[in-house]
Design an enzyme around this catalytic site. Sequence first.
Site, PDB file in Angstrom:
ATOM      1  N   LYS A   5     -72.200 -52.140  -3.179  1.00  0.00           N
ATOM      2  CA  LYS A   5     -72.083 -53.585  -3.437  1.00  0.00           C
ATOM      3  C   LYS A   5     -71.770 -54.327  -2.141  1.00  0.00           C
ATOM      4  CE  LYS A   5     -69.469 -57.184  -5.812  1.00  0.00           C
ATOM      5  NZ  LYS A   5     -68.288 -57.594  -6.575  1.00  0.00           N
ATOM      6  N   HIS A  53     -59.388 -56.103  -6.315  1.00  0.00           N
ATOM      7  CA  HIS A  53     -60.809 -55.795  -6.102  1.00  0.00           C
ATOM      8  C   HIS A  53     -61.294 -56.408  -4.792  1.00  0.00           C
ATOM      9  CE1 HIS A  53     -62.181 -53.861  -9.763  1.00  0.00           C
ATOM     10  NE2 HIS A  53     -61.404 -54.689 -10.446  1.00  0.00           N
ATOM     11  N   LYS A  54     -60.975 -57.700  -4.642  1.00  0.00           N
ATOM     12  CA  LYS A  54     -61.417 -58.412  -3.438  1.00  0.00           C
ATOM     13  C   LYS A  54     -60.781 -57.801  -2.195  1.00  0.00           C
ATOM     14  CE  LYS A  54     -62.149 -63.201  -4.806  1.00  0.00           C
ATOM     15  NZ  LYS A  54     -61.688 -64.550  -4.474  1.00  0.00           N
ATOM     16  N   ASN A  79     -56.060 -60.597  -5.536  1.00  0.00           N
ATOM     17  CA  ASN A  79     -57.056 -59.865  -6.321  1.00  0.00           C
ATOM     18  C   ASN A  79     -57.340 -58.515  -5.633  1.00  0.00           C
ATOM     19  OD1 ASN A  79     -59.624 -58.848  -7.108  1.00  0.00           O
ATOM     20  ND2 ASN A  79     -60.265 -60.876  -7.816  1.00  0.00           N
ATOM     21  N   PHE A 120     -66.077 -56.678 -11.012  1.00  0.00           N
ATOM     22  CA  PHE A 120     -65.264 -57.652 -11.745  1.00  0.00           C
ATOM     23  C   PHE A 120     -66.097 -58.907 -11.975  1.00  0.00           C
ATOM     24  CE2 PHE A 120     -64.134 -60.808  -8.439  1.00  0.00           C
ATOM     25  CZ  PHE A 120     -64.593 -60.151  -7.319  1.00  0.00           C
ATOM     26  N   ASP A 124     -63.907 -68.503  -1.292  1.00  0.00           N
ATOM     27  CA  ASP A 124     -64.198 -69.013  -2.630  1.00  0.00           C
ATOM     28  C   ASP A 124     -65.647 -68.663  -2.912  1.00  0.00           C
ATOM     29  OD1 ASP A 124     -63.344 -70.196  -5.009  1.00  0.00           O
ATOM     30  OD2 ASP A 124     -64.237 -72.113  -4.473  1.00  0.00           O
TER      31      ASP A 124
HETATM   32  P1  IMP Z   1     -63.070 -66.845  -6.800  1.00  0.00           P
HETATM   33  O1  IMP Z   1     -63.768 -66.857  -5.502  1.00  0.00           O
HETATM   34  O2  IMP Z   1     -62.145 -65.701  -6.923  1.00  0.00           O
HETATM   35  O3  IMP Z   1     -62.438 -68.148  -7.143  1.00  0.00           O
HETATM   36  O4  IMP Z   1     -64.168 -66.534  -7.879  1.00  0.00           O
HETATM   37  C1  IMP Z   1     -64.762 -67.501  -8.687  1.00  0.00           C
HETATM   38  C2  IMP Z   1     -65.397 -66.838  -9.894  1.00  0.00           C
HETATM   39  O5  IMP Z   1     -66.476 -66.028  -9.503  1.00  0.00           O
HETATM   40  C3  IMP Z   1     -64.471 -65.960 -10.723  1.00  0.00           C
HETATM   41  O6  IMP Z   1     -64.821 -66.117 -12.079  1.00  0.00           O
HETATM   42  C4  IMP Z   1     -64.777 -64.568 -10.259  1.00  0.00           C
HETATM   43  O7  IMP Z   1     -64.542 -63.627 -11.283  1.00  0.00           O
HETATM   44  C5  IMP Z   1     -66.249 -64.687  -9.920  1.00  0.00           C
HETATM   45  N1  IMP Z   1     -66.577 -63.821  -8.789  1.00  0.00           N
HETATM   46  C6  IMP Z   1     -66.138 -63.923  -7.517  1.00  0.00           C
HETATM   47  N2  IMP Z   1     -66.629 -62.930  -6.774  1.00  0.00           N
HETATM   48  C7  IMP Z   1     -67.366 -62.172  -7.617  1.00  0.00           C
HETATM   49  C8  IMP Z   1     -68.107 -60.974  -7.430  1.00  0.00           C
HETATM   50  O8  IMP Z   1     -68.184 -60.370  -6.355  1.00  0.00           O
HETATM   51  N3  IMP Z   1     -68.750 -60.513  -8.525  1.00  0.00           N
HETATM   52  C9  IMP Z   1     -68.697 -61.123  -9.723  1.00  0.00           C
HETATM   53  N4  IMP Z   1     -68.013 -62.217  -9.960  1.00  0.00           N
HETATM   54  C10 IMP Z   1     -67.349 -62.752  -8.901  1.00  0.00           C
END
Ligand code: IMP
Length: 193
Positions: free
Chosen positions: A171, A11-12, A9, A148, A68
């Site tokens: 952020k 963004h991450k 990802n 995102f 996560d």
């Molecule tokens: P994961 O950690 O990527 O599995 O994220 C789990 C869910 O949370 C996904 O739907 C991401 O889009 C959402 N999510 C994770 N980090 C963020 C953030 O910083 N902002 C908004 N949504 C997030």
Amino acid sequence: MKIVFATNNAHKLNEVAQVVGEKFELVTLRECGITEDIPENEPTLEGNALAKARYVYSRTGLNCFADDTGLEVDALGGEPGVRSARYATDGHDDEANKRLLLERMQGVENRAAQFRTAVALIMDGEEYLFEGIVRGDIATEEHGEGGFGYDPLFFPEGGAKTFAEMSAEAKNQISHRGRAVRKLAEFLQNISQ
Ligand code: IMP
């Protein structure tokens, strides 16, 4: 120091690269040849982060970390939580997830919520966990184009801007992931001295 961040990802990756600084070279999953989806079927954020990190470590033998994140809404008993990515459908459909959240929160007065991130690090075979939390409120409609996931629906820390209306730097300063990754970066810096 080279370290694998178990994500593709962008963004991450940008958010985390800003926090850990230049001392650490982040390697993505794709860059270390992992193209398959890593299962995230554990019942907790910590379990999923650890499972991802263990998978990468067993495939590459490289020091690595995985995160996560869940959005935990007070009035929904902590949902969507660990199911945040698959809230509306089994796919990862951000638009459907946001719609479902707004639907579930329709007419709900208590809008308090938090983003929580668990980061699992595997360093020379040893496992470590770090946590970051940001409290805030769920909006009644989307605001902003940046970020995102659920960003347009989350007002952090009583502020007037959602995460999607903030710069990446702003952020990062207060976000769940920023906080968890700063703890990780401090730890890495201490042991690499
Ligand atoms: P994961 O950690 O990527 O599995 O994220 C789990 C869910 O949370 C996904 O739907 C991401 O889009 C959402 N999510 C994770 N980090 C963020 C953030 O910083 N902002 C908004 N949504 C997030």
